[in-house]
Design an enzyme around this catalytic site. Structure first.
Site, PDB file in Angstrom:
ATOM      1  N   ASP A  49      11.302 -30.077 -45.647  1.00  0.00           N
ATOM      2  CA  ASP A  49      11.789 -31.426 -45.372  1.00  0.00           C
ATOM      3  C   ASP A  49      12.830 -31.390 -44.260  1.00  0.00           C
ATOM      4  OD1 ASP A  49      12.860 -33.959 -45.352  1.00  0.00           O
ATOM      5  OD2 ASP A  49      13.737 -33.846 -47.361  1.00  0.00           O
ATOM      6  N   GLU A 128      29.585  -9.933 -27.919  1.00  0.00           N
ATOM      7  CA  GLU A 128      30.629  -9.299 -28.711  1.00  0.00           C
ATOM      8  C   GLU A 128      31.357 -10.382 -29.523  1.00  0.00           C
ATOM      9  OE1 GLU A 128      31.620  -5.985 -25.220  1.00  0.00           O
ATOM     10  OE2 GLU A 128      33.003  -7.641 -25.605  1.00  0.00           O
ATOM     11  N   GLU A 130      33.861 -11.442 -32.138  1.00  0.00           N
ATOM     12  CA  GLU A 130      35.002 -11.018 -32.948  1.00  0.00           C
ATOM     13  C   GLU A 130      35.083 -11.872 -34.213  1.00  0.00           C
ATOM     14  OE1 GLU A 130      37.664  -9.703 -29.062  1.00  0.00           O
ATOM     15  OE2 GLU A 130      37.735 -11.759 -29.820  1.00  0.00           O
ATOM     16  N   GLU A 214      40.801  -5.325 -33.696  1.00  0.00           N
ATOM     17  CA  GLU A 214      41.180  -5.961 -32.427  1.00  0.00           C
ATOM     18  C   GLU A 214      42.692  -6.208 -32.375  1.00  0.00           C
ATOM     19  OE1 GLU A 214      40.911  -7.092 -29.484  1.00  0.00           O
ATOM     20  OE2 GLU A 214      38.902  -6.365 -28.964  1.00  0.00           O
ATOM     21  N   GLU A 222      36.118  -6.125 -34.265  1.00  0.00           N
ATOM     22  CA  GLU A 222      35.042  -6.180 -33.269  1.00  0.00           C
ATOM     23  C   GLU A 222      34.055  -5.049 -33.546  1.00  0.00           C
ATOM     24  OE1 GLU A 222      34.460  -5.668 -28.459  1.00  0.00           O
ATOM     25  OE2 GLU A 222      36.024  -7.035 -29.163  1.00  0.00           O
ATOM     26  N   HIS A 271      32.421 -12.701 -26.214  1.00  0.00           N
ATOM     27  CA  HIS A 271      32.166 -12.345 -24.821  1.00  0.00           C
ATOM     28  C   HIS A 271      30.680 -12.040 -24.643  1.00  0.00           C
ATOM     29  CE1 HIS A 271      36.523 -10.682 -25.145  1.00  0.00           C
ATOM     30  NE2 HIS A 271      36.502 -12.005 -25.076  1.00  0.00           N
ATOM     31  N   ARG A 342      40.529  -9.139 -17.134  1.00  0.00           N
ATOM     32  CA  ARG A 342      40.333  -9.933 -18.341  1.00  0.00           C
ATOM     33  C   ARG A 342      41.066 -11.272 -18.322  1.00  0.00           C
ATOM     34  NH1 ARG A 342      39.152  -4.812 -19.870  1.00  0.00           N
ATOM     35  NH2 ARG A 342      37.627  -4.568 -21.558  1.00  0.00           N
ATOM     36  N   GLU A 361      30.252 -10.504 -17.408  1.00  0.00           N
ATOM     37  CA  GLU A 361      30.738 -10.843 -18.746  1.00  0.00           C
ATOM     38  C   GLU A 361      31.413 -12.209 -18.692  1.00  0.00           C
ATOM     39  OE1 GLU A 361      33.958  -9.199 -22.066  1.00  0.00           O
ATOM     40  OE2 GLU A 361      34.191  -8.733 -19.953  1.00  0.00           O
ATOM     41  N   ARG A 363      33.636 -14.618 -20.592  1.00  0.00           N
ATOM     42  CA  ARG A 363      34.588 -14.363 -21.662  1.00  0.00           C
ATOM     43  C   ARG A 363      34.999 -15.618 -22.435  1.00  0.00           C
ATOM     44  NH1 ARG A 363      37.064  -9.726 -21.871  1.00  0.00           N
ATOM     45  NH2 ARG A 363      39.085 -10.588 -22.494  1.00  0.00           N
TER      46      ARG A 363
END
Length: 473
Positions: A49, A128, A130, A214, A222, A271, A342, A361, A363
């Protein structure tokens, strides 16, 4: 499919857990006796459904079927009786066509569109996600109250307590705020649950690369595992969350993928490492380019940065997501790209001269996202960048958190709220509907549900912080 059927018979599997996801990313499951899976039923599908699933069909068009993807089958490590979990596509029972609001079908559409463009045949995603593991959580809201309370024996806030949560003496081994990166025991009190999470992931076929505590206090984790193609990276994320949550539960703990569960310390990101391939060859590498990037990779970045405000409506899809996206704790708020930096929303990892390892990457995303939609949105923005040769501008090889206001004013920033991201999505979504990957109907339904179920309710009542600030004004 035959391999799965033979496995069920040979291993005496008792049940088949039929898994699918709603548009918010929550998994749903229907269990049937495993003997009911056959070549015929795999084609016919299993009925359900659709009107009972958030964001799916109305009651007058509620009949839908579920069709299996045998590549996603694994034995559930938590069920007492042997059970196979498998991801399914949502289909229309009459036409057998994909349902436009099925996240797995949308991800599959994106993969097919990538091939149709001739740009590449595979988008590899390594995500990745976390997450926090707490020892307890309580929350409630009503007409006359609202509160939340999380606790962890390693939380810095417990450093002054006489006893631990089990009644044993406090020995002073708590992790300081923003000081939880790679601690060892006895500071890291989450080693047992993290080890078991990894063990259970390996049992169902994950190739683990590394795992650790982390940066934040209170149990943030992580676990990194091998990348996959876009669709099955989404499947992996759903299986990953299932294993994490149930392993924590087995330890008498609780895991959350909420982006910002603690005030004043780091949040949980997701990330997303990504690259394009064609005929088994990587397309993002050029030894002469900045950070070893090819022109294609640079245009991909250009598309992702241009469409980022709209993309975030799908990669950072909760009101809580934007508690994480402010300056501090390495929050990726600046829409710039840079090598090994970063503080930029897009980082190009240092991978040496190996073309296969060259990737970007992104982030900004967080793990509250529906992974199928989040990965699709990023790919579609990148494809648009490649098709239209969108230049990303110059890289910013500086610590963006330390820039003077004069330098920082020309660097775009992520939206400040979910509402702002949804506004951006309304104005900029043609890159998502290209190739019929996402439909206007789906995007309208998504935005409406987000507003009605999340934004509007949070507007209607006060928070505890507001009492602290305003009760005595």
């Amino acid at each position: 499919m035959q391999d799965v059927i033979e496995f069920i018979q040979a291993e005496e599997v008792r049940y088949l857990d039929i898994r699918f996801s709603d548009i918010f990313g929550a998994e749903h499951a229907l269990t049937v006796p495993a003997r009911l899976l056959s070549e015929e039923t795999a084609i016919e599908g299993f009925a359900f459904d659709g009107s009972s699933i958030p964001g799916f069909a109305t009651v007058d068009k509620s009949d839908m079927i579920l069709v299996p993807d045998p590549l996603t089958a694994y034995v559930d490590p938590f069920r007492e009786h042997k059970t196979i979990n498998m991801q399914f596509f949502v289909r229309d029972p009459l036409s057998q066509t994909s349902y436009s609001r099925d996240p797995r079908s949308i991800a599959q559409n994106a993969q097919e569109y990538l091939k149709e463009t001739g740009i590449a045949d595979t988008c590899s995603i390594g995500a990745e996600a976390e997450f926090y593991v707490f020892d307890s959580v309580r929350y409630s809201s009503g007409v006359n109250h609202s509160f939340h309370h999380v606790d962890s024996d390693e939380g810095w806030w417990r450093s002054g307590e006489e006893t631990m949560m089990d009644g044993s003496p406090n020995r002073g081994n708590q992790i300081r705020i923003n000081d939880g990166y790679f601690p060892v025991a006895p500071y890291d009190k989450t080693i047992p649950v993290r080890d078991d999470i990894v063990y259970n992931l390996e049992q169902i076929g994950f190739e683990i690369e590394r795992f650790h505590h982390e940066v934040a206090t209170g149990g943030i984790q992580e676990v990194n595992y091998k990348y996959s193609d876009l669709l099955h990276a989404g499947d992996d994320m759903q299986a990953f969350k299932y294993i994490v949550r149930n392993t924590a539960e087995a330890h008498g703990q609780t895991a959350t993928f909420m982006p910002k569960p603690l005030a004043g310390d780091g949040g949980s990101g997701m990330h997303a490492h990504q690259s394009l391939w064609k005929d088994g060859k990587p397309l993002f590498y050029d030894e002469t380019g900045y950070a070893g990037l090819s022109d294609m990779a640079r245009y991909y970045i250009g598309g992702l940065l241009k469409h980022a405000p709209a993309v975030l409506a799908l990669t950072n899809p909760t009101v809580n997501s934007y508690r994480r996206l402010y300056s501090g704790f390495e929050a990726p708020v600046n829409l710039a790209y840079s090598q090994s930096n970063r503080s930029a929303a897009i980082r190009i990892p240092l991978t040496g001269d190996n073309p296969a390892a060259k990737r970007i990457e992104f982030r900004a995303p967080d793990p509250s996202a529906n992974p199928y939609l989040a990965f699709t949105a990023q790919l579609m923005a990148g494809i648009d960048g490649i098709i239209n040769r969108i230049e990303p501008g110059e890289p910013v090889d500086k610590d963006l958190y330390e820039l003077e206001p004069e330098e920082l004013k020309d660097i775009p920033r992520v939206p400040h709220s979910l509402e702002a991201s949804l506004d951006a999505l309304e104005k900029d979504h043609e890159f998502l509907t290209a190739g019929n990957v996402m439909s206007e109907d789906f995007l309208d339904a998504y935005a409406r549900l987000k507003f009605d179920r999340e934004i509007q309710p949070l507007r209607q009542g006060p928070s505890p912080k507001e009492f602290e600030l305003y009760y005595n004004v």
